[in-house]
Design a protein around this motif. Structure first.
Motif, PDB file in Angstrom:
ATOM      1  N   UNK A  35      38.199  20.723 -40.046  1.00  0.00           N
ATOM      2  CA  UNK A  35      38.602  22.048 -39.792  1.00  0.00           C
ATOM      3  C   UNK A  35      39.883  22.275 -38.855  1.00  0.00           C
ATOM      4  N   UNK A  36      40.607  22.993 -39.100  1.00  0.00           N
ATOM      5  CA  UNK A  36      41.940  23.015 -38.399  1.00  0.00           C
ATOM      6  C   UNK A  36      43.056  22.420 -38.915  1.00  0.00           C
ATOM      7  N   UNK A 176      42.290  12.386 -32.652  1.00  0.00           N
ATOM      8  CA  UNK A 176      41.531  13.516 -32.064  1.00  0.00           C
ATOM      9  C   UNK A 176      42.079  14.980 -32.949  1.00  0.00           C
ATOM     10  N   UNK A 177      41.136  15.957 -33.014  1.00  0.00           N
ATOM     11  CA  UNK A 177      41.562  16.866 -34.008  1.00  0.00           C
ATOM     12  C   UNK A 177      40.836  18.208 -33.111  1.00  0.00           C
ATOM     13  N   UNK A 220      40.535  21.932 -26.211  1.00  0.00           N
ATOM     14  CA  UNK A 220      39.357  21.703 -26.472  1.00  0.00           C
ATOM     15  C   UNK A 220      39.465  20.783 -27.742  1.00  0.00           C
ATOM     16  N   UNK A 221      38.777  19.336 -27.498  1.00  0.00           N
ATOM     17  CA  UNK A 221      38.968  18.506 -28.472  1.00  0.00           C
ATOM     18  C   UNK A 221      37.673  17.958 -29.129  1.00  0.00           C
ATOM     19  N   UNK A 222      37.625  18.232 -30.404  1.00  0.00           N
ATOM     20  CA  UNK A 222      36.450  17.707 -30.967  1.00  0.00           C
ATOM     21  C   UNK A 222      36.345  16.066 -31.650  1.00  0.00           C
ATOM     22  N   UNK A 223      35.529  15.584 -31.234  1.00  0.00           N
ATOM     23  CA  UNK A 223      35.536  13.887 -31.487  1.00  0.00           C
ATOM     24  C   UNK A 223      34.318  13.521 -32.198  1.00  0.00           C
ATOM     25  N   UNK A 224      34.028  14.204 -33.399  1.00  0.00           N
ATOM     26  CA  UNK A 224      32.903  13.829 -34.238  1.00  0.00           C
ATOM     27  C   UNK A 224      31.649  13.756 -33.291  1.00  0.00           C
TER      28      UNK A 224
END
Length: 552
Positions: A35-36, A176-177, A220-224
């Motif tokens: 996503x993103x 990071x995404x 806001x970082x999403x890391x699995x």
């Protein structure tokens, strides 16, 4: 110090800067969807455009397709005159493997091998910038400050020289995404390049790492599945024999120098070559509601006309062409016997003229002018174009979808669906142009009149704003320079835009004199690169030819 740097940098020709190949894999619809990722494409495109590169964007390519794209790019003829190449791939991965959209791994060394001095001699001793954005492991990197500067060994020219490869994260670490903005690394790479483009990349990279350390309070970082506050630092390796400095083409306000002068003032750029009126085409079948315009390589001009249900034929100097029969009659291709009421766009491919009508598609032969085939369709069709081979793209005006046809007018069952980017209740597709890997589409009732999509229907970028092009029915493109020309119905002007969608030139005003326009309609470029533009019956000079500025 600055003088020493300038003496040891690659000399990049602004006119022939090079190709910028971008591959972004989204893994859409899969458990590991990125996503993103669409934002990553937009950021990479912006950076490569600012670098002056010819951007070639791709979404969702398998391992096999990625290798094929790289090999085809390495064989591109104009690499011999290009100054450099840049390749960006954003995907999932692990360690030294980056994945295709089919989850099959591709070794990063294979990418460099395709473009090394032995396999791609056209790029020997030229810089090759490679940007790789992918996770290189499962570990999370902690934020830390470096103990001291890194020592870089002296590089010498070899088969593997002149590569500058940037990895988005350290070996065995995660990338990071954000779920909206995509890769944090790509966001910061664009930001840092735009601000420090006048430095070589060898000096830009430490600045990029310092920016990466200090971003976690605002993103806001999403890391699995983990919300742990972690860091990220990129790494790079260079075998360059000079410093890699890539000046911006589109200089910003904060930069220390301007690379280009401001666009010239309006009305001083286009030159009228000839203008012809409609006198002589009289009677019930006179042309009064022209639509699309297209020119053949030998200069013959075809114009669709809804009132007469004909395609009129003009010579290269704007004079009506006659049938070789008596009594003398004007040459035309008629669709009236098909019961059709409105003809619109056209394209030419392999001695065939293809015409779109309200609810049909028609095929004529340019040799003899005979009607060869027609297919009815259940939705209104507007502009059309071909890909240079065997596929025709036609706009479904009301649905925001694109039909794909072969040269026998057979419609493929699957349409390109643009509704994820365009709202069919408010937007209308008017015209389309196919350039290599991109679809340029003219949209009305949208903030951006001309937008680009890839051949899978993914939105790439907003190009021409509605502020600069209020309302238009057709547009045309110089396929080599990617410059755009369109007639603005709202302002009654002929306008020219550069490859970035910036309005550069305009001419004309409301009136029936030579060089003036009233509600301009169809437009095309002839073999000499001149603009052919038509206006409805309201104006005295309905068909005109303009020489374009040399820079366009």
């Amino acid at each position: 110090m600055n003088e020493e740097i300038e003496r040891c940098v690659y000399r990049l020709d602004e006119e022939h800067r090079g190709i910028g190949l971008i591959i972004v894999n989204t893994f859409k619809g899969k458990e590991n969807e990125r996503k993103g990722a669409e934002s990553e494409m937009e950021n990479l495109r912006t950076m490569f455009i600012n670098m002056g590169l010819e951007v070639v964007p791709h979404f969702d390519r398998t391992k096999k397709e990625i290798i094929q794209l790289l090999q085809e790019t390495a064989k591109t003829e104009h690499l011999k005159t290009d100054s450099m190449i840049a390749i960006a791939i954003s995907s999932h991965g692990s360690e030294e493997m980056i994945w295709g959209n089919d989850d099959k791994p591709l070794e990063t060394s294979e990418i460099r091998e395709i473009f090394n001095g032995l396999n791609c001699k056209a790029l020997a001793m030229k810089p090759k910038l490679i940007v790789l954005n992918f996770c290189r492991g499962q570990k999370k990197e902690e934020i830390f400050l470096p103990d001291g500067p890194q020592l870089i060994p002296e590089q010498v020219p070899t088969t593997w020289s002149d590569f500058f490869t940037i990895y988005s994260c350290q070996y065995n670490m995660q990338c990071l995404r954000g779920t909206l903005g995509g890769s944090v690394f790509i966001q910061k790479l664009l930001e840092v390049y735009n601000e420090y483009w006048y430095y070589p990349f060898e000096l830009i990279m430490p600045i990029l790492n310092s920016k990466l350390i200090d971003i976690f309070d605002s993103l806001a970082i999403t890391t699995r599945g983990s919300q742990a506050i972690v860091g990220q630092s990129c790494t790079w390796e260079s075998s360059c024999t000079c410093m890699l400095k890539i000046p911006r083409i589109k200089a910003g306000r904060t930069l220390p120098l301007k690379l280009h002068p401001q666009p010239p003032a309006p009305d001083d750029s286009f030159k009228l070559v000839w203008a012809t009126c409609k006198k002589g085409i009289q009677g019930p079948n006179q042309m009064s509601t022209p639509g699309g315009v297209i020119t053949t390589p030998d200069g013959v001009i075809y114009i669709t006309d809804s009132a007469s249900k004909c395609i009129w034929v003009y010579s290269s100097d704007g004079e009506p062409m006659y049938q070789e029969v008596k009594p003398k009659t004007y040459q035309q291709l008629s669709i009236g016997n098909l019961g059709l009421t409105y003809c619109w766009g056209m394209c030419i491919q392999k001695n065939f003229l293809f015409v779109s009508c309200t609810l049909a598609l028609i095929k004529f032969s340019l040799i003899g002018g005979g009607l060869l085939n027609h297919k009815f369709h259940d939705a209104p069709i507007s502009g059309m174009d071909h890909d240079g081979e065997s596929t025709i793209y036609a706009c479904e005006r009301l649905s925001c979808k694109i039909l794909l046809l072969d040269l026998d007018l057979n419609i493929q069952p699957e349409k390109l669906d643009l509704t994820h980017s365009l709202n069919p209740t408010t937007n209308r597709l008017m015209d389309i142009k196919v350039l290599n890997y991109e679809l340029y589409i003219l949209v009305i009732e949208n903030d951006h009149t001309i937008q680009t999509f890839d051949k899978k229907g993914n939105h790439l970028r907003n190009l021409v704003s509605r502020e600069d092009l209020k309302e238009s029915l057709f547009f045309t493109i110089n396929r080599r320079k990617k410059t755009i020309f369109a007639g603005d119905i709202n302002t009654n002007e002929l306008k020219a835009f550069n490859a970035n969608g910036t309005l550069m030139y305009r001419t004309g005003c409301h009136g029936d004199g030579r060089g003036n326009l009233i509600e301009p309609s169809g437009i095309d470029l002839n073999a000499d690169g001149e603009v052919i533009i038509v206006s409805p019956n309201k104006t005295k000079y309905m068909l005109q030819c303009f020489q374009v500025p040399q820079s366009m």
